[in-house]
Design an enzyme around this catalytic site. Structure first.
Site, PDB file in Angstrom:
ATOM      1  N   GLY A 199      42.046  40.599  46.156  1.00 39.39           N
ATOM      2  CA  GLY A 199      42.348  41.430  44.985  1.00 39.39           C
ATOM      3  C   GLY A 199      43.847  41.615  44.855  1.00 39.39           C
ATOM      4  CD  GLN A 258      48.515  45.227  45.620  1.00 36.26           C
ATOM      5  OE1 GLN A 258      47.504  44.886  45.020  1.00 36.26           O
ATOM      6  NE2 GLN A 258      48.635  45.128  46.930  1.00 36.26           N
ATOM      7  CB  CYS A 293      46.980  46.958  51.584  1.00 36.69           C
ATOM      8  SG  CYS A 293      47.806  47.241  49.997  1.00 36.69           S
ATOM      9  CG  HIS A 314      42.065  48.198  48.260  1.00 36.64           C
ATOM     10  ND1 HIS A 314      42.303  48.358  49.608  1.00 36.64           N
ATOM     11  CD2 HIS A 314      43.225  47.664  47.756  1.00 36.64           C
ATOM     12  CE1 HIS A 314      43.540  47.971  49.894  1.00 36.64           C
ATOM     13  NE2 HIS A 314      44.118  47.529  48.782  1.00 36.64           N
ATOM     14  CD  GLU A 315      42.971  45.296  44.508  1.00 35.07           C
ATOM     15  OE1 GLU A 315      44.084  45.606  44.060  1.00 35.07           O
ATOM     16  OE2 GLU A 315      42.825  44.773  45.634  1.00 35.07           O
ATOM     17  CG  HIS A 333      46.742  49.041  44.826  1.00 40.72           C
ATOM     18  ND1 HIS A 333      47.820  49.409  45.589  1.00 40.72           N
ATOM     19  CD2 HIS A 333      46.061  48.129  45.565  1.00 40.72           C
ATOM     20  CE1 HIS A 333      47.785  48.763  46.743  1.00 40.72           C
ATOM     21  NE2 HIS A 333      46.715  47.981  46.762  1.00 40.72           N
TER      22      HIS A 333
END
Ligand code: K1U
Ligand code: ZN
Length: 173
Positions: A46, A51, A94, A136-137, A140
């Site tokens: 991902g 990021q 990550c 998780h994404e 972010h």
């Protein structure tokens, strides 16, 4: 397509809350192509736009873990609609916190909604790695990192390690 540099802890960009995408333009298509290229190169399952330094609510995902049969997904403005009571624990990593892995407990299944690159709104349910990855994404996009779910002791240790590495890098040592 371009592989873009990944933003690494302790860069404060990782704490930004990303903005919704208003319109799917050629610039958004180029950005998502670059995100996929960067994610596959890393390699990762991902990637969130922040990021690579872009504070927009865009995520790429491919949990197939197959180089021959890739299943790339682009999630624009993704939202979690429902999470199961049941939890699961997964050892997460990550790309912005390289070579650091810890177990994190999250809901086992999620229902989520997103827009694809054709502007279509899609609702989907997921379990297993896909459920973990989507959570998780989306974290972010809200400036949340998986280390935020760890004890303060573990989080402080990893922050110190990455702050020292950034200082060394800046001094050229
Ligand atoms: O967002 C990111 O930093 C990407 C991250 C996503 C993720 C990892 C683990 C659980 C949930 C979400 C990664 O992709 S880390 C690399 C990774 O897990 C992996 C890489 C290659 C093959 C298989 C897994
Ligand atoms: Zn991450």
């Amino acid at each position: 397509m371009t592989i873009r540099p990944i933003v690494i802890l302790p860069d404060l960009k990782l704490r930004l809350v990303s903005e919704p995408v208003k319109e799917i333009t050629d610039a958004i298509r180029t950005l998502t192509d670059d995100m996929l290229e960067t994610m596959y190169d890393a390699p990762g399952v991902g990637l969130a736009a922040i990021q690579i330094g872009v504070p927009l609510r865009i995520v790429t995902v491919d949990v197939s873990k197959s180089e021959t049969e890739r299943q790339p997904m682009v999630l624009i403005n993704p939202e979690i609609l429902w999470t199961s009571e049941e939890k699961r624990t997964y050892e997460e990593g990550c790309l912005s916190i390289p070579e650091y892995y810890e177990e994190v407990e999250r809901p086992d299944r999620v229902r989520f909604r997103y827009m694809n690159l054709d502007g279509k709104i899609i609702e989907q349910e997921a379990g297993e790695l896909m459920a973990t990855c989507v959570q998780h994404e989306i974290d972010h996009l809200n400036g949340v990192l998986f280390i935020d779910y760890l004890s303060k002791l573990k989080r402080d240790r990893v922050m110190t390690k990455f702050k020292k590495a950034a200082k060394r890098e800046a001094s050229g040592a």
